[in-house]
Design a protein around this motif. Sequence first.
Motif, mmCIF file in Angstrom:
data_model
loop_
_atom_site.group_PDB
_atom_site.id
_atom_site.type_symbol
_atom_site.label_atom_id
_atom_site.label_comp_id
_atom_site.label_asym_id
_atom_site.label_seq_id
_atom_site.Cartn_x
_atom_site.Cartn_y
_atom_site.Cartn_z
ATOM 1 N N VAL A 87 -33.483 95.737 -4.093
ATOM 2 C CA VAL A 87 -34.253 94.485 -4.006
ATOM 3 C C VAL A 87 -33.471 93.347 -4.645
ATOM 4 C CG1 VAL A 87 -36.342 93.297 -4.796
ATOM 5 C CG2 VAL A 87 -36.494 95.635 -3.905
ATOM 6 N N ARG A 88 -32.904 93.605 -5.829
ATOM 7 C CA ARG A 88 -32.134 92.580 -6.536
ATOM 8 C C ARG A 88 -30.919 92.151 -5.710
ATOM 9 N NH1 ARG A 88 -32.804 91.518 -11.589
ATOM 10 N NH2 ARG A 88 -33.621 93.573 -12.061
ATOM 11 N N ARG A 90 -30.463 92.305 -2.407
ATOM 12 C CA ARG A 90 -30.875 91.530 -1.233
ATOM 13 C C ARG A 90 -31.355 90.136 -1.632
ATOM 14 N NH1 ARG A 90 -34.967 94.842 1.918
ATOM 15 N NH2 ARG A 90 -34.612 96.524 0.484
ATOM 16 N N THR A 91 -32.082 90.053 -2.745
ATOM 17 C CA THR A 91 -32.569 88.756 -3.226
ATOM 18 C C THR A 91 -31.400 87.862 -3.611
ATOM 19 O OG1 THR A 91 -34.584 89.811 -4.038
ATOM 20 C CG2 THR A 91 -34.098 87.624 -4.892
ATOM 21 N N ASP A 92 -30.438 88.424 -4.335
ATOM 22 C CA ASP A 92 -29.252 87.660 -4.727
ATOM 23 C C ASP A 92 -28.465 87.201 -3.504
ATOM 24 O OD1 ASP A 92 -29.924 87.992 -7.377
ATOM 25 O OD2 ASP A 92 -28.290 89.394 -7.842
ATOM 26 N N THR A 94 -29.587 86.572 -0.540
ATOM 27 C CA THR A 94 -30.340 85.565 0.199
ATOM 28 C C THR A 94 -30.481 84.256 -0.578
ATOM 29 O OG1 THR A 94 -31.611 87.304 1.298
ATOM 30 C CG2 THR A 94 -32.531 85.076 1.378
ATOM 31 N N PHE A 95 -30.807 84.358 -1.871
ATOM 32 C CA PHE A 95 -31.158 83.163 -2.644
ATOM 33 C C PHE A 95 -30.160 82.797 -3.739
ATOM 34 C CE2 PHE A 95 -35.161 85.031 -1.143
ATOM 35 C CZ PHE A 95 -35.650 83.976 -0.399
ATOM 36 N N ALA A 99 -31.522 85.085 -8.696
ATOM 37 C CA ALA A 99 -32.738 84.503 -8.111
ATOM 38 C C ALA A 99 -33.995 85.240 -8.552
ATOM 39 C CB ALA A 99 -32.644 84.498 -6.582
ATOM 40 N N LEU A 100 -33.925 86.548 -8.636
ATOM 41 C CA LEU A 100 -35.104 87.326 -9.030
ATOM 42 C C LEU A 100 -35.530 86.985 -10.450
ATOM 43 C CD1 LEU A 100 -37.049 89.478 -7.983
ATOM 44 C CD2 LEU A 100 -35.515 91.212 -8.910
ATOM 45 N N ALA A 103 -37.266 83.562 -10.460
ATOM 46 C CA ALA A 103 -38.504 83.458 -9.685
ATOM 47 C C ALA A 103 -39.716 83.340 -10.595
ATOM 48 C CB ALA A 103 -38.653 84.665 -8.771
#
Length: 189
Positions: A87-88, A90-92, A94-95, A99-100, A103
Amino acid sequence: MMFERFAADARSAVIDAQEIARRRGARSIEAVHLLLAVAEQDGPAARALGATGVTAPALDRLATATESADALDRDALAALGIDLDAVRARTDATFGAGALERAGRRRRRGHLRFTTEAAKALERSLREAIDLRSRSIDTGHVLLALLRADGTTAQRTLVAALTEAGADADALRAALEGPRAHGDGRAAS
């Protein structure tokens, strides 16, 4: 009042801890914010950290990771079939990196209160100064107090940074308690 005994570097660190807490979107000033603030000051704490190979950016990175791990229980998520690392990543991707962690954090205005653990660390810094026969409380005393704050995010972050740098708590204590650490030429007993 205890704050009157604080040297200029320690006073600045206490003030900066509030700004660090705001930047991180915290609702109060935690001991880890004090740790990050003392590392950024020009004083005994920064010199001792440097002597052990610990940098302010490394502490910031490790504090973020420790705070995130505390906030997101990896095992509980894994039990639900959620891979936090995936998750971390993919979030990094993308954003952007971190980013996580960013948030949901909003910049706070006004005065922030100290958590109980942060207040205890400041109180302990007075005891550290007395034990070292110092007339004032500097960032070195605050750092010693944070090192002794067992179970706090600040202490876990500090120990992780020392380990990463190939040092340990004893090396940091030696650097802090040495005569040059406090700049007054007196050896600590």
